[in-house]
Design a protein around this motif. Structure first.
Motif, PDB file in Angstrom:
ATOM      1  N   THR A 279       0.775  -1.189   0.106  1.00  0.00           N
ATOM      2  CA  THR A 279       0.008   0.095   0.035  1.00  0.00           C
ATOM      3  C   THR A 279       0.823   1.244  -0.060  1.00  0.00           C
ATOM      4  O   THR A 279       0.453   2.344  -0.804  1.00  0.00           O
ATOM      5  CB  THR A 279      -0.997  -0.189   1.233  1.00  0.00           C
ATOM      6  OG1 THR A 279      -1.649  -1.233   1.230  1.00  0.00           O
ATOM      7  CG2 THR A 279      -1.973   1.070   1.365  1.00  0.00           C
ATOM      8  N   GLN A 282       2.339   1.871  -3.625  1.00  0.00           N
ATOM      9  CA  GLN A 282       1.720   2.461  -4.504  1.00  0.00           C
ATOM     10  C   GLN A 282       1.368   4.300  -4.072  1.00  0.00           C
ATOM     11  O   GLN A 282       1.285   4.884  -5.074  1.00  0.00           O
ATOM     12  CB  GLN A 282       0.564   1.812  -4.629  1.00  0.00           C
ATOM     13  CG  GLN A 282      -0.296   1.459  -3.424  1.00  0.00           C
ATOM     14  CD  GLN A 282      -1.624   0.668  -4.005  1.00  0.00           C
ATOM     15  OE1 GLN A 282      -2.308   0.708  -5.055  1.00  0.00           O
ATOM     16  NE2 GLN A 282      -1.634  -0.876  -3.422  1.00  0.00           N
ATOM     17  N   ASN A 319      -7.090   2.948  -6.304  1.00  0.00           N
ATOM     18  CA  ASN A 319      -6.181   1.732  -5.991  1.00  0.00           C
ATOM     19  C   ASN A 319      -5.524   2.027  -4.664  1.00  0.00           C
ATOM     20  O   ASN A 319      -5.638   1.176  -3.560  1.00  0.00           O
ATOM     21  CB  ASN A 319      -4.925   1.468  -6.965  1.00  0.00           C
ATOM     22  CG  ASN A 319      -5.661   0.781  -8.421  1.00  0.00           C
ATOM     23  OD1 ASN A 319      -6.892   0.246  -8.505  1.00  0.00           O
ATOM     24  ND2 ASN A 319      -4.784   0.804  -9.208  1.00  0.00           N
ATOM     25  N   SER A 322      -8.365   2.041  -1.915  1.00  0.00           N
ATOM     26  CA  SER A 322      -9.064   0.915  -1.793  1.00  0.00           C
ATOM     27  C   SER A 322      -7.921  -0.012  -0.720  1.00  0.00           C
ATOM     28  O   SER A 322      -8.254  -0.887   0.112  1.00  0.00           O
ATOM     29  CB  SER A 322      -9.388  -0.004  -3.072  1.00  0.00           C
ATOM     30  OG  SER A 322     -10.177   0.841  -3.764  1.00  0.00           O
ATOM     31  N   ALA A 323      -6.702   0.156  -1.151  1.00  0.00           N
ATOM     32  CA  ALA A 323      -5.546  -0.947  -0.399  1.00  0.00           C
ATOM     33  C   ALA A 323      -5.466  -0.263   0.789  1.00  0.00           C
ATOM     34  O   ALA A 323      -5.481  -1.247   1.763  1.00  0.00           O
ATOM     35  CB  ALA A 323      -4.321  -0.757  -1.091  1.00  0.00           C
ATOM     36  N   GLN A 350      -4.604  -8.768  -2.846  1.00  0.00           N
ATOM     37  CA  GLN A 350      -5.138  -7.644  -3.306  1.00  0.00           C
ATOM     38  C   GLN A 350      -4.438  -6.531  -3.191  1.00  0.00           C
ATOM     39  O   GLN A 350      -4.279  -5.788  -4.336  1.00  0.00           O
ATOM     40  CB  GLN A 350      -6.615  -7.646  -2.597  1.00  0.00           C
ATOM     41  CG  GLN A 350      -7.462  -6.327  -3.466  1.00  0.00           C
ATOM     42  CD  GLN A 350      -7.852  -7.091  -4.487  1.00  0.00           C
ATOM     43  OE1 GLN A 350      -7.684  -8.176  -5.063  1.00  0.00           O
ATOM     44  NE2 GLN A 350      -8.171  -6.240  -5.552  1.00  0.00           N
ATOM     45  N   THR A 351      -3.737  -6.183  -2.207  1.00  0.00           N
ATOM     46  CA  THR A 351      -3.000  -4.772  -2.443  1.00  0.00           C
ATOM     47  C   THR A 351      -1.776  -5.060  -3.279  1.00  0.00           C
ATOM     48  O   THR A 351      -1.491  -3.927  -3.912  1.00  0.00           O
ATOM     49  CB  THR A 351      -2.247  -4.433  -0.939  1.00  0.00           C
ATOM     50  OG1 THR A 351      -1.665  -5.713  -0.428  1.00  0.00           O
ATOM     51  CG2 THR A 351      -3.590  -4.220   0.132  1.00  0.00           C
ATOM     52  N   LEU A 354      -3.230  -4.387  -6.767  1.00  0.00           N
ATOM     53  CA  LEU A 354      -3.268  -2.990  -7.019  1.00  0.00           C
ATOM     54  C   LEU A 354      -2.117  -2.213  -7.259  1.00  0.00           C
ATOM     55  O   LEU A 354      -1.931  -1.270  -7.986  1.00  0.00           O
ATOM     56  CB  LEU A 354      -4.292  -2.387  -5.627  1.00  0.00           C
ATOM     57  CG  LEU A 354      -5.768  -2.886  -5.754  1.00  0.00           C
ATOM     58  CD1 LEU A 354      -6.213  -2.317  -4.359  1.00  0.00           C
ATOM     59  CD2 LEU A 354      -6.610  -2.477  -6.665  1.00  0.00           C
ATOM     60  N   GLU A 357      -0.767  -2.421 -10.621  1.00  0.00           N
ATOM     61  CA  GLU A 357      -1.393  -1.632 -11.730  1.00  0.00           C
ATOM     62  C   GLU A 357      -1.055  -0.064 -11.255  1.00  0.00           C
ATOM     63  O   GLU A 357      -0.766   0.710 -12.302  1.00  0.00           O
ATOM     64  CB  GLU A 357      -2.832  -1.605 -11.598  1.00  0.00           C
ATOM     65  CG  GLU A 357      -3.630  -0.692 -12.563  1.00  0.00           C
ATOM     66  CD  GLU A 357      -5.145  -0.799 -12.468  1.00  0.00           C
ATOM     67  OE1 GLU A 357      -5.675  -1.324 -13.578  1.00  0.00           O
ATOM     68  OE2 GLU A 357      -5.655  -0.672 -11.408  1.00  0.00           O
ATOM     69  N   THR A 358      -0.905   0.207 -10.198  1.00  0.00           N
ATOM     70  CA  THR A 358      -0.552   1.586  -9.717  1.00  0.00           C
ATOM     71  C   THR A 358       0.664   2.100 -10.280  1.00  0.00           C
ATOM     72  O   THR A 358       0.908   3.052 -10.715  1.00  0.00           O
ATOM     73  CB  THR A 358      -0.862   1.944  -8.247  1.00  0.00           C
ATOM     74  OG1 THR A 358      -2.172   1.580  -7.734  1.00  0.00           O
ATOM     75  CG2 THR A 358      -0.589   3.320  -7.904  1.00  0.00           C
TER      76      THR A 358
END
Length: 413
Positions: A279, A282, A319, A322-323, A350-351, A354, A357-358
């Motif tokens: 997290t 990103q 992202n 969300s993370a 999931q983090t 994300l 992509e970030t």
């Protein structure tokens, strides 16, 4: 500021736009002060060194002791009740989980290697002692872990076993007299060269169960080799460790580790730290990209004024938000004593997705300059690949979640 806000009590936020829903508000005033102290150190002393050290593949060792001296693991001024089972030492009450998460977040939004280095002690090694040591061992060792007078690393992964370490662990421990003899090898062990002890996991040849030992890094039979030619986490010094007839006294065995089930309990706790790192990385990439597009001019306009750039910025912010929401909620659950494999596995999975992509979107909006170290984006982009894989790959974590959902294990046997 809302109409009901009181300017006298209004606080300057540490995280601003990257914490869009203000998770920071869960921190106490004292916790923000400690994190602000960390922020000042990272901005003034660490950040200027990162690009050169990353390019050379060397850790900035001159930052190690000043970072330790910040007293971040259990800061003296924090007195909140924590979830670490009272391991802070005499007269010290453990810091709260939310603070610990944001400490990782702050480090990672500056640099992934710094976050990994610090959490190798504050997360992995501390968890090995907290979960694996007996009460007597904890009483002796935990204060030394907290003040870094006993530095250690978590040595589980092996040359031929990563995701399949539960069944594939090949390092052996043989009882001999009043002690043990350990043979085998470990790989990808970050920070091993500067550690005092290695928390080595080995299979007891007598019963086939996994045991854990604190091995003196300089013991006879221990050989460390730096892993070269990495393209990710270049500053973090990872080692290949060979253990050849290494003798360890029974007093240095972690007495509460008697099977891989006990190791799994450690991993369950540690994966949440990695989710916080993913997290923070990103968030750092998003902030670097946002700085760039607000300063860069193209076609006579700020780059940030273009529709396609703004769409990518919005996706990055989504992202990060969300993370951060995910890891904050996971940490709140763990602070209540709720530790489930599927919870930490879902967060790490999931983090990391994300994050991937970030950092890619950040690289895109910075354009050609995004492959240089000057903008910081390239460093986050490359380092994200290591974080995506360590502490459980995407596939392994997905299968842990899938097992919880269906009641069926899809792991190969």
């Amino acid at each position: 500021m809302s109409a009901t806000s009181n300017p006298a009590t209004e606080q300057v936020r540490l995280y601003g736009v990257c914490d869009y829903y203000d998770a920071e508000s869960l921190l106490t005033v004292d916790e923000r002060k400690v994190l602000g102290r960390l922020r000042a150190f990272l901005d003034e002393q660490a950040r200027p060194l990162l690009a050169d050290h990353w390019e050379r593949g060397e850790f900035p060792t001159e930052l190690a002791q000043p970072l330790i001296d910040l007293d971040l693991m259990e800061p003296a001024e924090l007195t909140g009740r924590g979830d670490d089972g009272g391991d802070a030492g005499a007269g010290r009450i453990p810091a709260r989980g939310i603070y610990q998460g944001f400490r990782i977040f702050e480090l990672a939004r500056t640099d992934a290697s710094l976050a990994t280095w610090y959490t190798s002690q504050a997360g992995l090694f501390r968890t090995a002692i907290r979960v694996g040591a007996s009460a007597e061992q904890q009483q002796e060792w935990m204060p030394k872990v907290i003040d870094f007078s006993l530095k250690g690393v978590f040595s589980l992964t092996e040359p031929e076993s990563g995701s399949d370490i539960a069944g594939g662990l090949a390092t052996t421990a043989r009882r001999e007299g009043e002690g043990w003899v350990i043979d085998g090898a470990k790989r990808w062990i970050g920070g091993a060269a500067s550690a005092d002890v290695l928390a080595v996991f080995a299979r007891d040849v007598a019963d086939g169960q996994v045991k854990a030992f604190l091995v003196d890094r300089q013991a006879q039979g221990v050989t460390l080799e730096k892993i070269h030619r990495k393209t990710s986490l270049r500053m973090m010094q990872n080692a290949h460790i060979t253990l050849d007839g290494v003798r360890v006294p029974e007093s240095m065995r972690l007495h509460n580790v008697n099977s891989f089930r006990d190791v799994a309990a450690m991993l369950r706790a540690m994966r949440s730290d990695v989710a916080w790192i993913a997290t923070g990385v990103q968030a750092g990439a998003f902030e670097a990209a946002l700085r760039y597009v607000t300063e860069r001019q193209q076609f006579g306009r700020p780059l940030g004024s273009f529709q396609l750039v703004q769409e990518k910025l919005a996706r990055m912010l989504g992202n990060v938000t969300s993370a951060l929401s995910l890891v904050v909620r996971l940490t709140e659950q763990q602070a209540k004593g709720i530790y489930r494999d599927q919870d930490s596995a879902l967060a790490k999975m999931q983090t990391s997705l994300l994050m991937r992509e970030t950092v890619a979107l950040a690289r895109e909006v910075v354009g050609g300059n995004g492959i240089t170290l000057e903008t910081d984006v390239a460093r986050f982009h490359a380092d994200a690949e290591a974080i995506y894989s360590y502490e459980g790959t995407h596939e392994i974590n997905a299968l842990i979640v899938g097992r919880a959902l269906t009641g069926e294990s899809a792991f190969t046997r």
